[in-house]
Write a protein that holds these residues in place. Sequence first.
Motif, PDB file in Angstrom:
ATOM      1  N   ALA A 328       0.832  -1.205   0.000  1.00  0.00           N
ATOM      2  CA  ALA A 328       0.000   0.000   0.000  1.00  0.00           C
ATOM      3  C   ALA A 328       0.864   1.251   0.000  1.00  0.00           C
ATOM      4  O   ALA A 328       0.565   2.232  -0.691  1.00  0.00           O
ATOM      5  CB  ALA A 328      -0.931  -0.016   1.212  1.00  0.00           C
ATOM      6  N   MET A 329       1.948   1.245   0.774  1.00  0.00           N
ATOM      7  CA  MET A 329       2.884   2.368   0.735  1.00  0.00           C
ATOM      8  C   MET A 329       3.441   2.548  -0.669  1.00  0.00           C
ATOM      9  O   MET A 329       3.549   3.672  -1.172  1.00  0.00           O
ATOM     10  CB  MET A 329       4.020   2.138   1.735  1.00  0.00           C
ATOM     11  CG  MET A 329       3.632   2.268   3.187  1.00  0.00           C
ATOM     12  SD  MET A 329       5.022   1.922   4.307  1.00  0.00           S
ATOM     13  CE  MET A 329       6.206   3.197   3.813  1.00  0.00           C
ATOM     14  N   ALA A 330       3.820   1.423  -1.295  1.00  0.00           N
ATOM     15  CA  ALA A 330       4.399   1.493  -2.640  1.00  0.00           C
ATOM     16  C   ALA A 330       3.400   2.055  -3.651  1.00  0.00           C
ATOM     17  O   ALA A 330       3.781   2.742  -4.608  1.00  0.00           O
ATOM     18  CB  ALA A 330       4.863   0.103  -3.072  1.00  0.00           C
ATOM     19  N   GLU A 331       2.128   1.776  -3.436  1.00  0.00           N
ATOM     20  CA  GLU A 331       1.096   2.298  -4.332  1.00  0.00           C
ATOM     21  C   GLU A 331       1.092   3.817  -4.331  1.00  0.00           C
ATOM     22  O   GLU A 331       0.766   4.458  -5.333  1.00  0.00           O
ATOM     23  CB  GLU A 331      -0.267   1.762  -3.884  1.00  0.00           C
ATOM     24  CG  GLU A 331      -1.387   2.006  -4.861  1.00  0.00           C
ATOM     25  CD  GLU A 331      -1.333   1.079  -6.074  1.00  0.00           C
ATOM     26  OE1 GLU A 331      -2.171   1.249  -6.956  1.00  0.00           O
ATOM     27  OE2 GLU A 331      -0.442   0.193  -6.132  1.00  0.00           O
ATOM     28  N   LEU A 332       1.498   4.388  -3.185  1.00  0.00           N
ATOM     29  CA  LEU A 332       1.524   5.845  -3.039  1.00  0.00           C
ATOM     30  C   LEU A 332       2.827   6.468  -3.519  1.00  0.00           C
ATOM     31  O   LEU A 332       2.927   7.691  -3.612  1.00  0.00           O
ATOM     32  CB  LEU A 332       1.288   6.213  -1.566  1.00  0.00           C
ATOM     33  CG  LEU A 332      -0.074   5.809  -0.991  1.00  0.00           C
ATOM     34  CD1 LEU A 332      -0.070   5.960   0.527  1.00  0.00           C
ATOM     35  CD2 LEU A 332      -1.188   6.643  -1.614  1.00  0.00           C
ATOM     36  N   GLY A 333       3.862   5.646  -3.777  1.00  0.00           N
ATOM     37  CA  GLY A 333       5.140   6.172  -4.237  1.00  0.00           C
ATOM     38  C   GLY A 333       6.249   5.976  -3.221  1.00  0.00           C
ATOM     39  O   GLY A 333       6.083   5.265  -2.221  1.00  0.00           O
TER      40      GLY A 333
END
Length: 397
Positions: A328-333
């Motif tokens: 989920a963090m990676a989805e945000l960048g």
Amino acid sequence: MNPIDNPYAPGAGTPPPELAGRDDLLAAVRIATQRVRAGRHAKSVLMIGLRGVGKTVLLDRMRMQAEEGGLQTLRVEAPEGRSLPAILAPQLRQALLRLSRSEQARALAERALRALAGFAKALRLRYADIEVGIDLEPEPGLADNGDLEHDLQALLEATGRAAQAAGTALILFVDELQYVDEDQLASLVTALHRCAQQQLPVMLVGAGLPQLPGQMGRARSYAERLFDFPFVGPLDPAAARAALEVPAAELGVRFEPDAVQAIVEATEGYPYFLQEWGKHAWDVADASPIDRRDVDTASREAVAALDESFFRVRYDRLTPGEKRYLRAMAELGPGPHRSGDIASVLHRRVESLAPTRSNLIVKGMVWSPSHGDTAFTVPMFDAFMRRIMPGADWTTR
């Protein structure tokens, strides 16, 4: 290009062929250690930074400098699940045995060995992982109360007096300090503070992830006055180019300017990644100069190698819930990200995710740059999470 001659060294704590961009920090620590030896004030040093910036390499180079300068050192790593007394005691014994060979320090070093014997015996019930050879019988009342804070203070005081008599200093080099429990950190800070108050030549040079200053501050409020916390970040472009070009030039190989620039941009200047890209660029190139096409091919191989080693070893330690949180963090960048934004991606309440976030901090996967923010401790981990958990079905796994 002969792979046997490849100078680049991507590895855990492996010294690079060219330690570029760190001269000022190395000089500052060298001066501090020699001031401590001379009985002058100097703060202990705790280097902080993300994974892959070369903290372990710097720690080892600093230890080498100290030993070349005639100082006594010990070097330990604080792994998860081990106590601070257990990792310090065997190395302290070796340092004291070396000090006992000095005629001026022999009596004080032997007394410190008695303190170590009492320390290990008294704390063995509380810290069952302590294993250390006992050279002398304990001295009753010396570092044997069974209380880590008081006993470690007495032990380092006795060791500092032996080092002082020998005309040297004891420098403790400790890696991965963020894994030490905060109550044990508090005992270490207290002991170092007491040594500083008595002008004893004992100093800590440590390394850890960016959450370490907060841990030290919670352990003892005066820690910020006892330590310097230099931040070790990626190399600037000039130093990054030197890390690539100097080792190759020593072997008669050069890079085309656009090839070097492509690697610097792809790695963002992180020393570990520079070594990985340099290694693969060397191996795929047919001859000097290494050009942009070589780097394009090497980039694919470098990313694959990182995915199977540097990134994967950390990913495999995670629970499914922790993997989803990082995805989920990676989805945000790249981050940092607000806890509320991460929760929104997962369609969860912030409070329900707090235990997962705490576990990831303990495992050294994320840290909090400011209240409510979460950031990766591993550079480029966001891109890795998108590669290893592609698509959208990860939200419902």
